[in-house]
Design an enzyme around this catalytic site. Structure first.
Site, PDB file in Angstrom:
ATOM      1  N   TYR A  29      38.607  29.286  27.515  1.00 50.15           N
ATOM      2  CA  TYR A  29      39.400  30.467  27.882  1.00 50.15           C
ATOM      3  C   TYR A  29      40.493  30.708  26.850  1.00 50.15           C
ATOM      4  O   TYR A  29      40.849  31.859  26.557  1.00 50.15           O
ATOM      5  CB  TYR A  29      40.013  30.285  29.269  1.00 50.15           C
ATOM      6  CG  TYR A  29      38.988  30.169  30.376  1.00 50.15           C
ATOM      7  CD1 TYR A  29      37.935  31.070  30.459  1.00 50.15           C
ATOM      8  CD2 TYR A  29      39.084  29.176  31.340  1.00 50.15           C
ATOM      9  CE1 TYR A  29      36.981  30.970  31.466  1.00 50.15           C
ATOM     10  CE2 TYR A  29      38.144  29.060  32.358  1.00 50.15           C
ATOM     11  CZ  TYR A  29      37.095  29.966  32.415  1.00 50.15           C
ATOM     12  OH  TYR A  29      36.161  29.854  33.410  1.00 50.15           O
ATOM     13  N   HIS A  58      43.324  30.863  39.641  1.00 46.93           N
ATOM     14  CA  HIS A  58      43.706  32.228  39.280  1.00 46.93           C
ATOM     15  C   HIS A  58      45.020  32.281  38.511  1.00 46.93           C
ATOM     16  O   HIS A  58      45.136  32.965  37.486  1.00 46.93           O
ATOM     17  CB  HIS A  58      43.821  33.103  40.533  1.00 46.93           C
ATOM     18  CG  HIS A  58      42.504  33.525  41.083  1.00 46.93           C
ATOM     19  ND1 HIS A  58      42.378  34.350  42.181  1.00 46.93           N
ATOM     20  CD2 HIS A  58      41.244  33.239  40.694  1.00 46.93           C
ATOM     21  CE1 HIS A  58      41.104  34.552  42.433  1.00 46.93           C
ATOM     22  NE2 HIS A  58      40.395  33.878  41.550  1.00 46.93           N
ATOM     23  N   LYS A  71      40.810  38.853  44.016  1.00 47.84           N
ATOM     24  CA  LYS A  71      41.628  38.425  45.141  1.00 47.84           C
ATOM     25  C   LYS A  71      41.138  37.030  45.572  1.00 47.84           C
ATOM     26  O   LYS A  71      39.968  36.671  45.331  1.00 47.84           O
ATOM     27  CB  LYS A  71      41.541  39.437  46.297  1.00 47.84           C
ATOM     28  CG  LYS A  71      40.178  39.471  47.030  1.00 47.84           C
ATOM     29  CD  LYS A  71      40.149  38.435  48.117  1.00 47.84           C
ATOM     30  CE  LYS A  71      38.798  38.246  48.702  1.00 47.84           C
ATOM     31  NZ  LYS A  71      38.736  37.043  49.569  1.00 47.84           N
TER      32      LYS A  71
END
Length: 232
Positions: free
Chosen positions: A20, A41, A59
């Site tokens: 990432y 998250h 979400k």
């Protein structure tokens, strides 16, 4: 990196990254969609925001309010777009129901009842089993009751002033079902419930002084049915 390259080759993607960190340093990347497990998250969102990327995060946005505030503050300081991916807010019939509320079709809204529940599989693979793992951000609140809570706030146009909540915890300290009674001011209340261990009706009802709106089929967050009872 090997698995990323194989995935890219399979689906015809020109560029692949092995981490990432490498992804967010790619100057050709403008927007990052974060759809990792809920517990990750915040870390992945902050990684992208600090690199100056616009972020759409699945979400539930974070595990708690402190993480959410830090993410928003970082996005503001970086001058980038940051949004929680709540598809319910973009659903046509949800928009139609909110339009009817705003137009006074059912009079003044007095109450909202919203529920969402299904049978998760604690012994399954992937997403289903993650629902039952505390370390992954599992549980009914973040997975499903999120939607009834969000819906009530959409209808009343803000956060509740009072909350009375409950949860049914299992041996792993994961909430398999939970709910809350919310007050949004004088004569404005909501009852919201959610479960990952029961197949519920998964409907939502907005009740006003001269009518009601029911959303359902198969779930109120992506409704295929809007029923107006009474109204002007």
């Amino acid at each position: 990196e090997e698995s990323a390259c194989k995935f890219a080759e399979r689906f015809g993607i020109a560029t692949a990254h092995g981490s990432y960190a490498a992804l967010v340093q790619d100057t050709s990347v403008d927007v990052v969609y974060v759809c990792t497990p809920t517990a990750l998250h915040h870390a992945h969102t902050m990684l992208a925001l600090r690199a100056g990327k616009h972020v759409l995060c699945e979400k539930s946005l974070c595990l708690n309010a402190a993480q959410a505030r830090e993410s928003v503050e970082c996005a503001v300081s970086q001058g980038v777009f940051f949004m929680e991916a709540n598809w319910m807010t973009c659903w046509p019939l949800i928009g139609r129901a909110l339009e009817m509320v705003a137009n006074g079709t059912i009079g003044e809204v007095r109450s909202v009842h919203a529920d969402l529940g299904f049978m998760g599989d604690a012994d399954g693979d992937g997403h289903s089993s993650a629902l039952f793992k505390r370390e992954m951000g599992g549980g009914a609140l973040l997975a499903v009751t999120y939607y009834p809570l969000s819906f009530a706030q959409l209808v009343f146009g803000g956060a509740p002033s009072k909350v009375v909540a409950f949860a049914d915890m299992d041996g792993a300290e994961v909430d398999r079902s939970c709910g809350a009674y919310l007050s949004f001011g004088a004569q404005k209340t909501a009852v919201v419930t959610g479960s990952i261990s029961a197949n519920t009706r998964s409907e939502a009802v907005i009740a006003g002084t001269c009518g009601s709106i029911t959303l359902g089929g198969p779930m109120f967050l992506c409704p295929t049915r809007l029923l107006l009872a009474g109204g002007r």
